[in-house]
Design a protein around this motif. Structure first.
Motif, PDB file in Angstrom:
ATOM      1  N   TRP A  13      -3.108  20.845  52.778  1.00 18.61           N
ATOM      2  CA  TRP A  13      -3.736  19.814  52.084  1.00 18.61           C
ATOM      3  C   TRP A  13      -4.883  19.856  51.843  1.00 18.61           C
ATOM      4  CZ3 TRP A  13      -1.552  14.419  53.086  1.00 18.61           C
ATOM      5  CH2 TRP A  13      -0.442  14.222  54.011  1.00 18.61           C
ATOM      6  N   GLN A  61      -0.091  19.486  49.193  1.00 20.88           N
ATOM      7  CA  GLN A  61      -0.328  17.927  49.150  1.00 20.88           C
ATOM      8  C   GLN A  61      -1.885  17.955  48.628  1.00 20.88           C
ATOM      9  OE1 GLN A  61       0.297  14.911  49.377  1.00 20.88           O
ATOM     10  NE2 GLN A  61       2.571  14.970  50.215  1.00 20.88           N
ATOM     11  N   TYR A  88       1.906  18.067  44.795  1.00 22.63           N
ATOM     12  CA  TYR A  88       2.048  16.750  44.921  1.00 22.63           C
ATOM     13  C   TYR A  88       0.819  16.012  44.801  1.00 22.63           C
ATOM     14  CZ  TYR A  88       4.443  12.463  46.209  1.00 22.63           C
ATOM     15  OH  TYR A  88       4.968  11.106  46.449  1.00 22.63           O
ATOM     16  N   ASN A  90      -1.697  12.696  44.669  1.00 21.03           N
ATOM     17  CA  ASN A  90      -2.011  11.285  45.204  1.00 21.03           C
ATOM     18  C   ASN A  90      -3.274  11.005  44.781  1.00 21.03           C
ATOM     19  OD1 ASN A  90       0.280  11.476  47.667  1.00 21.03           O
ATOM     20  ND2 ASN A  90      -0.848  13.273  47.736  1.00 21.03           N
ATOM     21  N   ASP A 112       1.898  11.608  41.282  1.00 24.42           N
ATOM     22  CA  ASP A 112       2.835  11.471  41.842  1.00 24.42           C
ATOM     23  C   ASP A 112       2.967  10.032  42.694  1.00 24.42           C
ATOM     24  OD1 ASP A 112       4.951  13.519  41.629  1.00 24.42           O
ATOM     25  OD2 ASP A 112       2.996  14.775  42.122  1.00 24.42           O
ATOM     26  N   HIS A 113       1.652   9.550  43.104  1.00 23.20           N
ATOM     27  CA  HIS A 113       1.825   8.329  43.922  1.00 23.20           C
ATOM     28  C   HIS A 113       0.210   7.777  44.036  1.00 23.20           C
ATOM     29  CE1 HIS A 113      -0.157   7.853  47.940  1.00 23.20           C
ATOM     30  NE2 HIS A 113       0.262   6.703  47.687  1.00 23.20           N
ATOM     31  N   PRO A 151       5.619   5.288  43.662  1.00 19.02           N
ATOM     32  CA  PRO A 151       5.613   4.754  44.913  1.00 19.02           C
ATOM     33  C   PRO A 151       4.274   4.325  45.159  1.00 19.02           C
ATOM     34  CG  PRO A 151       5.737   7.366  44.803  1.00 19.02           C
ATOM     35  CD  PRO A 151       5.888   6.677  43.258  1.00 19.02           C
ATOM     36  N   VAL A 153       1.402   3.219  48.107  1.00 16.07           N
ATOM     37  CA  VAL A 153       0.845   2.989  49.562  1.00 16.07           C
ATOM     38  C   VAL A 153      -0.178   1.902  49.506  1.00 16.07           C
ATOM     39  CG1 VAL A 153      -0.355   3.890  51.567  1.00 16.07           C
ATOM     40  CG2 VAL A 153       1.347   5.383  50.361  1.00 16.07           C
ATOM     41  N   PHE A 180       4.835   1.750  51.483  1.00 13.90           N
ATOM     42  CA  PHE A 180       4.200   2.342  52.653  1.00 13.90           C
ATOM     43  C   PHE A 180       2.936   1.374  52.637  1.00 13.90           C
ATOM     44  CE2 PHE A 180       6.375   5.676  50.540  1.00 13.90           C
ATOM     45  CZ  PHE A 180       6.878   6.556  51.624  1.00 13.90           C
ATOM     46  N   TYR A 227       2.781   2.141  58.742  1.00 16.41           N
ATOM     47  CA  TYR A 227       1.951   3.045  59.609  1.00 16.41           C
ATOM     48  C   TYR A 227       1.009   2.027  60.182  1.00 16.41           C
ATOM     49  CZ  TYR A 227       4.217   6.653  56.943  1.00 16.41           C
ATOM     50  OH  TYR A 227       5.067   7.525  56.315  1.00 16.41           O
TER      51      TYR A 227
ATOM     52  N   THR B  14      11.445   8.147  46.380  1.00 14.58           N
ATOM     53  CA  THR B  14       9.954   8.802  46.315  1.00 14.58           C
ATOM     54  C   THR B  14       9.893  10.056  47.306  1.00 14.58           C
ATOM     55  OG1 THR B  14      10.647   7.295  48.728  1.00 14.58           O
ATOM     56  CG2 THR B  14       9.162   6.387  46.900  1.00 14.58           C
ATOM     57  N   LEU B  29       8.006  16.688  50.005  1.00 16.45           N
ATOM     58  CA  LEU B  29       6.934  15.872  49.667  1.00 16.45           C
ATOM     59  C   LEU B  29       6.951  14.536  49.249  1.00 16.45           C
ATOM     60  CD1 LEU B  29       5.965  19.005  47.388  1.00 16.45           C
ATOM     61  CD2 LEU B  29       4.798  18.294  49.429  1.00 16.45           C
ATOM     62  N   TYR B  30       6.200  13.639  49.794  1.00 16.22           N
ATOM     63  CA  TYR B  30       6.024  12.059  49.729  1.00 16.22           C
ATOM     64  C   TYR B  30       4.759  11.571  49.712  1.00 16.22           C
ATOM     65  CZ  TYR B  30       6.278  12.025  54.638  1.00 16.22           C
ATOM     66  OH  TYR B  30       5.915  12.221  56.292  1.00 16.22           O
ATOM     67  N   PRO B  31       4.377  10.452  49.289  1.00 15.00           N
ATOM     68  CA  PRO B  31       2.996   9.833  49.257  1.00 15.00           C
ATOM     69  C   PRO B  31       2.407  10.244  50.668  1.00 15.00           C
ATOM     70  CG  PRO B  31       4.373   8.263  48.447  1.00 15.00           C
ATOM     71  CD  PRO B  31       5.349   9.276  49.067  1.00 15.00           C
ATOM     72  N   GLU B  32       1.424  11.069  50.638  1.00 14.20           N
ATOM     73  CA  GLU B  32       0.565  11.820  51.660  1.00 14.20           C
ATOM     74  C   GLU B  32       1.038  12.253  52.854  1.00 14.20           C
ATOM     75  OE1 GLU B  32      -2.722   8.732  52.122  1.00 14.20           O
ATOM     76  OE2 GLU B  32      -1.749   7.706  50.382  1.00 14.20           O
ATOM     77  N   GLY B  33       2.181  12.793  52.365  1.00 18.79           N
ATOM     78  CA  GLY B  33       3.200  13.414  53.557  1.00 18.79           C
ATOM     79  C   GLY B  33       4.022  14.547  53.332  1.00 18.79           C
TER      80      GLY B  33
END
Lengths: 371, 91
Positions: A13, A61, A88, A90, A112-113, A151, A153, A180, A227, B14, B29-33
């Motif tokens: 990360w 990440q 990926y 964010n 991506d997000h 997506p 969050v 999320f 979460y 996602t 891989l996924y949002p912040e994961g």
């Protein structure tokens, strides 16, 4: 120490804190309280070098954060470059000043997000906590993010002033179509530590909030993932901070300082390396800072002989430093720590409202605190 | 949730499945994961696409590894994947 260690696991990360500039003034900001004295920012080319070297080592990440990353004019260029490297990507943003054109531009660049933060479920409280009128705009941005197929969050930092809005916050998340929801109880570093007495919820507030979080987790199963991050002060056992020091996470601060955790720059005499002087490989594998809390050679009692030392790694070193003055101590959140009272005292104090006003995170206050 | 033999199984939109050279493994891989996958998990997830059904996945893997009796393990993993939201199933 060097030589006796096996090769560290690669970073996976990367948190790229592009800037400390931010239009918001949240009093729980995790940025350092002296951020106003840190004026240099890495150039676009510096960031590209960092992104490339980190990717080659295994980082996959990637979070663009800050401050407010949207204030960097090269954000789209960096997103595009990272996307091509296979990250990926964010974007962690307040959504402030974000418009539809930017949302489309970033999508085309390969973002991506998007994680958007909202400070509360009501306009009045949101705008008060953010220190900036932003509520209606943020909600609008959240809708546009969904419209363009990202997506999303939704992140809401919880504390004494907004935790009673749990139900309304979750209803808002459903309405906005969040995939999320991160309900993150405040962690007491940086500005949050300074404002701790005003931000800490009471035990009763926390108990109520947890019941609501559990209800919604059950009713939203399969639709929206929730979460709920329990605050470690109230847990009795420390968190496995950063999944273990120098094992997984790499943060690069706006000025190029490489940090094993985003609070680590506050640790005294720590000598965090800068990407202007060293490659990511040298930083990750060889620097003193990244090797410092790897393994368990550094541990004192009660950690050294603790059965959980491979599970929680002694907890958070920055918290140990903030609360006990020594980062080598066990995280005092742990009920086995001889200094655990520093945490239980703070919880007891939280039963009484603080007389002190919240200190908002802005350059004026930052300079005030550090002169 | 449990996997239905008549339904089509796909990776959730996602989530992204990706080979990581540096770690010599597939990751999800996924949002912040990030989930690091062992070989059997990644073999199954690679087949969660193109509207495959359970039987397509079982057949493909039994052929690939020249063996039989994989179905119970595959069902177990797919149930976990459904619970985690990694995959979707639809009629």
């Amino acid at each position: 120490m060097a030589g006796s260690l096996k090769k560290p696991s690669p970073p996976r990360w990367l948190l790229a804190e592009l800037t400390y500039a931010c239009p918001l003034q949240c009093p729980y900001c995790s940025n350092p309280i002296d951020y106003a004295n840190i004026n240099s920012e890495l150039s676009t080319d510096d960031w590209k070098r960092v992104l490339k070297q980190s990717r080659e080592m295994g980082a996959v990440q990637l979070g663009f954060s800050g401050g407010e990353p949207l204030t960097r004019k090269d954000l789209t260029e960096l997103v595009s470059y990272s996307h091509d490297l296979g990250y990926y990507t964010n974007l962690i943003t307040s959504g402030y000043n974000m418009d539809e054109a930017k949302i489309i531009e970033l999508k085309e660049a390969g973002l991506d997000h998007i994680q958007v933060s909202i400070q509360a479920s009501s306009k009045e409280l949101n705008d008060f906590i953010a220190g900036t009128k932003s509520f209606e705009h943020k909600k609008n941005v959240a809708q546009l993010i969904k419209k363009h197929g990202y997506p999303m969050v939704l992140c809401v930092v919880l504390h004494r002033e907004n935790i009673h809005q749990m139900t309304e916050i979750l209803e808002m998340a459903i309405e906005l179509g969040a995939d999320f929801v991160e309900l993150a109880n405040t962690q007491y570093y940086g500005w949050a530590h300074h404002n701790r007495d005003q931000l800490m919820p009471t035990q009763q507030q926390l108990n109520d909030a947890e019941v609501i979080a559990n209800e919604y987790q059950a009713s939203q199963k399969g639709k929206m993932k929730i979460y709920y991050v329990v605050p470690d002060y109230y847990e009795g056992r420390p968190k496995a901070c950063m999944n273990g020091w120098g094992t997984t996470f790499l943060t690069i601060a706006p000025d190029g300082l490489a940090l094993p955790c985003h609070s680590a720059r506050q640790l005294p005499n720590f000598d965090c390396p800068n990407v202007n002087d060293f490659s990511i490989q040298e930083i990750w594998n060889e620097s003193k800072a990244f090797n410092y809390f790897r393994g368990d050679d550094w541990m004192k009692e009660p950690c050294r002989t603790c059965k959980d030392k491979d599970k929680d790694f002694g907890g958070c070193h920055c918290q140990a430093f903030l609360l006990t003055g020594d980062a080598h101590n066990a995280d005092p959140v742990c009920n086995l720590s001889p200094l655990h009272h520093t945490v239980t005292d703070a919880i007891a104090n939280a039963e009484q409202p603080s007389e002190q006003a919240l200190l908002f995170r802005n350059s004026k206050n930052s300079k005030l605190l550090n002169n | 949730m449990s996997v239905e033999p008549t339904q089509f199984i796909n990776l959730s939109p996602t989530y992204r499945l990706q080979w990581e050279e540096a770690q010599d493994m597939f990751v999800l891989l996924y949002p912040e994961g990030l989930v690091e996958l062992n070989q059997s998990s990644s073999e199954i997830l690679q087949l969660c696409k193109d509207d495959n059904k359970l039987s397509d996945i079982v057949t493909a893997l039994e052929e690939k590894f020249s063996c039989t009796g994989l179905e119970p393990d595959i069902i177990n993993f797919l149930n976990t994947a459904l619970d985690n939201g990694w995959i979707t199933q639809k009629a």
